[in-house]
Design a protein around this motif. Structure first.
Motif, mmCIF file in Angstrom:
data_model
loop_
_atom_site.group_PDB
_atom_site.id
_atom_site.type_symbol
_atom_site.label_atom_id
_atom_site.label_comp_id
_atom_site.label_asym_id
_atom_site.label_seq_id
_atom_site.Cartn_x
_atom_site.Cartn_y
_atom_site.Cartn_z
ATOM 1 N N SER A 256 0.826 -1.209 0.000
ATOM 2 C CA SER A 256 0.000 0.000 0.000
ATOM 3 C C SER A 256 0.858 1.255 0.000
ATOM 4 N N LYS A 260 1.208 3.420 -3.633
ATOM 5 C CA LYS A 260 0.038 4.233 -3.322
ATOM 6 C C LYS A 260 -0.299 5.251 -4.416
ATOM 7 N N SER A 312 -0.426 5.368 3.785
ATOM 8 C CA SER A 312 -0.863 4.586 2.623
ATOM 9 C C SER A 312 -1.480 5.418 1.515
#
Length: 406
Positions: A256, A260, A312
Motif C-alpha cells: 500500500s 500508493k 498509505s
C-alpha cells in the motif's frame, strides 16, 4: 521497532499490544489489451438471445394489438368495413365474400372508412413498422409509426422501460468490464500463478512473507516460493513490477505504501494469511505494559487509523475498486424480464377491456344487438346483420337471370 508478529519471533522477544492488523497480498501492473468485440462481453450470450427473442415477441404483440384493438387505426377501419350500413360498404362485404378475400383487398373504399383511413401508410403499425419501432427501442430511440390504442401504447411503454433498464445496466457493466479488460490480467487469485508461464512472481528473501508461505498448510503456497524469484529488497520488487508481467507478493502495508500513487497497478484477489503488527521488546521488558496501554489508547481514539491514512495515501488518489469483469448473465437481470412480462400481461388485459368497452358501445347504438354478438363482430367472428340478405338477393337475381337467358 515494529515487527510482524510470528511464533518464531515470540520465542526470543516479546510483542506489545498489536497496533494494526495486516495480511499478505499480491500486486501486478496492468497490461492494456485491445479487443474489437469487447462490447459484446458485458452480457452473456444467453442475455443477447433472450433480448432478441423478447424483441420478436413484443413486435408480434404490438402488431396484433394494433390490428385487434377497436381503438387502433386498423381495428377501427376493419370494424367500419364490416359494419358500415351504406350501400357501397355492403357491396364491399358481398364482393369480399364472393371472392373469398379480406375486405382490404376490395378496392372500393368509402363512407365510414374515410374517417379512419390513414393517408400516410408509414404510420400504420404493420409487422414491418412494428419491427422498426421495436428495433429503435433497442437503442433507446423512438419511431415514426406509433400505436393509437391504449393497449399497444402501454406495451410499447413497457418495452421502452425494459430497454431503459437493460441499457443502464449494460452501460454500467461495460464501464467496469472495459476497465478490467484494459488491465488485461487474467489472474484472479495468487494460486492462479501456478501452472502458467505468462507472468513471473516473487517474494523478498528472508522476510516474514516468505516464512508464512513456506509454513502454510496448503502446499501450493510453498510452491509459490519455490518456483518464484527471491528478491533482494522492496526497491527491486517495485522495479520488477513497473517493468510489467511480474507479480510481487508481500505484506499489505508495504504494498500500500510503495504503490500508493501508481494507478496502473492493482492487487490480485483478496488478502490472506492475516497477522498483526506490534512493537518488538526485550523479554520481560518493564516498558511492555506502558507501550501496550498507549497503543491501545491510540487505537481507540483513531490516532493509529490517521497515521495509516497518511502512510498509505499518495498524492494521486486511485480507485480501490475497478468493478467486476463478470459478464451480465440472464439470472442476474431476470427481474427486468419479469417487469416486461407484467407489462405484456397488463397490455393484453387492456386490449380485452377495449374490446368489451367497444362492444358495449355497439349495443348502446343498436338496441337489437346483443353483447356477445357485438363482441363477435368486433373480433370478426360474426357478420353484421344485413349482409346475408344482400347475398341472398344477389343469388336470387343471378338465378332469375340464368332462367331468363334459357
Amino acid at each position: 521497532m515494529h515487527l510482524s508478529t510470528s511464533n518464531v519471533r515470540k520465542v526470543v522477544i516479546d510483542f506489545s499490544y498489536p497496533m494494526m492488523d495486516s495480511a499478505l497480498i499480491a500486486v501486478v501492473k496492468g497490461t492494456p489489451q485491445i479487443d474489437n468485440t469487447f462490447f459484446f462481453f458485458p452480457r452473456s450470450h444467453r442475455v443477447w438471445v433472450a433480448i432478441l427473442l423478447v424483441n420478436f415477441l413484443v413486435t408480434i404483440l404490438i402488431c396484433v394489438l394494433s390490428r385487434v384493438s377497436p381503438f387502433g387505426k386498423h381495428g377501427a377501419k376493419m370494424h367500419a368495413m364490416r359494419t358500415c350500413p351504406c350501400e357501397e360498404c355492403k357491396e364491399r362485404r358481398v364482393e369480399a365474400e364472393a371472392r373469398q378475400c379480406s375486405l382490404e383487398e376490395v378496392d372500393n373504399v368509402a363512407c365510414l372508412i374515410e374517417g379512419v383511413e390513414e393517408e400516410d401508410r408509414s404510420k400504420d403499425l404493420s409487422l414491418y413498422n412494428s419491427a422498426w419501432v421495436m428495433g429503435a427501442g433497442l437503442v433507446a430511440q423512438g419511431g415514426d409509426a406509433l400505436p393509437h390504442c391504449m393497449s399497444a401504447r402501454f406495451l410499447l411503454l413497457s418495452w421502452w422501460f425494459f430497454m431503459l433498464l437493460i441499457i443502464t445496466m449494460y452501460t454500467a457493466n461495460l464501464t467496469a468490464f472495459m476497465t478490467l479488460s484494459n488491465l488485461g490480467v487474467p489472474i484472479k487469485t495468487m494460486l492462479d500463478l501456478l501452472g502458467q508461464d505468462k507472468y513471473e512472481w516473487g517474494v523478498i528473501g528472508n522476510r516474514h512473507p516468505e516464512g508464512l508461505l513456506l509454513n502454510h498448510r496448503d502446499a501450493r503456497y510453498k510452491q509459490l516460493v519455490e518456483e518464484g524469484a527471491l528478491l533482494s529488497g522492496v526497491e527491486e520488487a517495485v522495479e520488477r513490477v513497473d517493468q510489467g508481467m511480474f507479480v510481487f507478493i508481500d505484506e499489505v502495508p508495504v504494498i500500500s505504501h510503495w504503490f500508493k500513487s501508481d494507478c496502473e497497478t492493482f492487487t490480485i484477489g483478496d488478502a490472506f494469511q492475516s497477522f498483526e503488527y506490534a512493537f518488538g521488546l526485550q523479554k520481560d521488558s518493564p516498558y511492555s505494559s506502558l507501550i501496550s496501554s498507549s497503543i491501545l489508547e491510540y487505537r481507540e481514539d483513531g490516532y493509529m487509523d490517521q497515521l495509516w491514512d497518511e502512510w498509505s495515501t499518495g498524492e494521486v488518489v486511485c480507485s480501490e475498486s475497478v468493478g467486476s469483469d463478470q459478464t451480465l448473465d440472464l439470472y442476474v437481470i431476470i427481474g427486468i424480464f419479469y417487469v416486461l412480462g407484467i407489462g405484456i400481461a397488463i397490455s393484453l388485459l387492456i386490449a380485452l377491456g377495449e374490446l368489451v368497452y367497444a362492444s358495449f358501445l355497439d349495443t348502446r347504438t343498436d338496441s337489437e344487438l346483443g353483447f356477445s354478438s357485438a363482441l363477435a363482430i368486433r373480433l370478426g367472428l360474426e357478420k353484421k346483420r344485413g349482409v346475408e340478405e344482400i347475398q341472398d338477393s344477389r343469388s336470387q337475381t343471378t338465378k332469375k337471370y340464368d332462367i331468363a337467358s334459357i
